[in-house]
Design a protein around this motif. Structure first.
Motif, PDB file in Angstrom:
ATOM      1  N   SER A  91     -56.845  30.570  16.940  1.00 46.08           N
ATOM      2  CA  SER A  91     -57.960  31.181  17.663  1.00 46.08           C
ATOM      3  C   SER A  91     -57.352  32.036  18.755  1.00 46.08           C
ATOM      4  CB  SER A  91     -58.870  30.125  18.288  1.00 46.08           C
ATOM      5  OG  SER A  91     -59.580  29.424  17.305  1.00 46.08           O
ATOM      6  N   ILE A  92     -57.864  33.246  18.885  1.00 40.50           N
ATOM      7  CA  ILE A  92     -57.358  34.148  19.918  1.00 40.50           C
ATOM      8  C   ILE A  92     -58.508  35.000  20.426  1.00 40.50           C
ATOM      9  CG2 ILE A  92     -56.531  35.734  18.115  1.00 40.50           C
ATOM     10  CD1 ILE A  92     -54.376  36.652  20.176  1.00 40.50           C
ATOM     11  N   TYR A  93     -58.644  35.050  21.742  1.00 38.27           N
ATOM     12  CA  TYR A  93     -59.709  35.829  22.372  1.00 38.27           C
ATOM     13  C   TYR A  93     -59.168  36.465  23.649  1.00 38.27           C
ATOM     14  CZ  TYR A  93     -62.970  33.521  19.255  1.00 38.27           C
ATOM     15  OH  TYR A  93     -63.617  33.067  18.138  1.00 38.27           O
ATOM     16  N   LEU A  94     -59.557  37.721  23.875  1.00 37.04           N
ATOM     17  CA  LEU A  94     -59.205  38.446  25.093  1.00 37.04           C
ATOM     18  C   LEU A  94     -60.470  38.843  25.832  1.00 37.04           C
ATOM     19  CD1 LEU A  94     -56.537  40.985  23.787  1.00 37.04           C
ATOM     20  CD2 LEU A  94     -56.103  38.856  25.029  1.00 37.04           C
ATOM     21  N   ARG A  95     -60.373  38.934  27.146  1.00 32.30           N
ATOM     22  CA  ARG A  95     -61.475  39.533  27.894  1.00 32.30           C
ATOM     23  C   ARG A  95     -61.683  40.939  27.338  1.00 32.30           C
ATOM     24  NH1 ARG A  95     -60.157  38.339  34.200  1.00 32.30           N
ATOM     25  NH2 ARG A  95     -61.565  40.106  34.445  1.00 32.30           N
ATOM     26  N   PRO A  96     -62.916  41.382  27.193  1.00 28.24           N
ATOM     27  CA  PRO A  96     -63.161  42.698  26.592  1.00 28.24           C
ATOM     28  C   PRO A  96     -62.390  43.834  27.261  1.00 28.24           C
ATOM     29  CG  PRO A  96     -65.212  41.504  26.806  1.00 28.24           C
ATOM     30  CD  PRO A  96     -64.156  40.677  27.495  1.00 28.24           C
TER      31      PRO A  96
END
Length: 171
Positions: A91-96
């Motif tokens: 799982s990988i997520y960045l601030r927009p």
């Protein structure tokens, strides 16, 4: 300059906020409710306890980016059955506002590099087919597409397909 480091419980409010954005505004996750900060703390504790990496990318002083946690990545359980215990799902997520700057590739590669080959043999990515940027990101670090399933997720009143990608940690 941003840096990558292991996540701590103090990062959980920022992680929860990043994930909340994707839950509420995208099909990058099929979750329809965000996790609370204490749920993220328990998740972090569990992931680390089973020998998997949980990393954050953090900005301390680059004026071009906001300060604080810009994104996170971790390896979680894949399918939850004992026979799958050497396979993980990333799982990988960045601030927009941090997207499009190469941080995702850097973070995902760091996650793979931090993986204990004695614990994990393979990493799977299960990606919404409506998020081509995530598919491209995974491809840039060596994931290969191994399958697709159409219309298996439902969010925002529509059916969404999934792309399955694979990365071999150990041959």
């Amino acid at each position: 300059m941003p840096r990558i480091r292991p996540a701590t419980v103090d990062d959980c409010p920022a992680i929860a906020e990043i994930y909340r954005h994707y839950v509420e505004n995208s099909v990058a996750t099929f979750d329809v409710e965000s996790l609370a900060v204490d749920e993220w703390a328990r998740k972090l504790e569990h992931i680390v306890a089973v020998g998997q990496p949980f990393l954050v990318v953090e900005n301390l002083e680059d004026d071009a980016l906001p300060t604080g946690v810009l994104g996170y990545a971790y390896l979680g359980t894949y399918r939850g059955k004992d026979g799958w215990k050497h396979t993980a799902e990333d799982s990988i997520y960045l601030r927009p506002e941090a997207a499009g700057r190469g941080l995702g590739k850097w973070l995902l590669q760091a996650l793979l590099d931090a993986t204990d080959r004695g614990v994990t043999r393979n990493v799977m990515a299960v990606i919404s087919d409506e998020v081509p940027g995530s598919i491209a990101l995974h491809r840039t670090v060596g994931f290969v597409e191994v399958g697709r399933t159409p219309a298996v997720g439902f969010k925002f009143d529509r059916w969404i397909g999934v792309v399955y990608m694979h990365y071999a940690i150990a041959e």
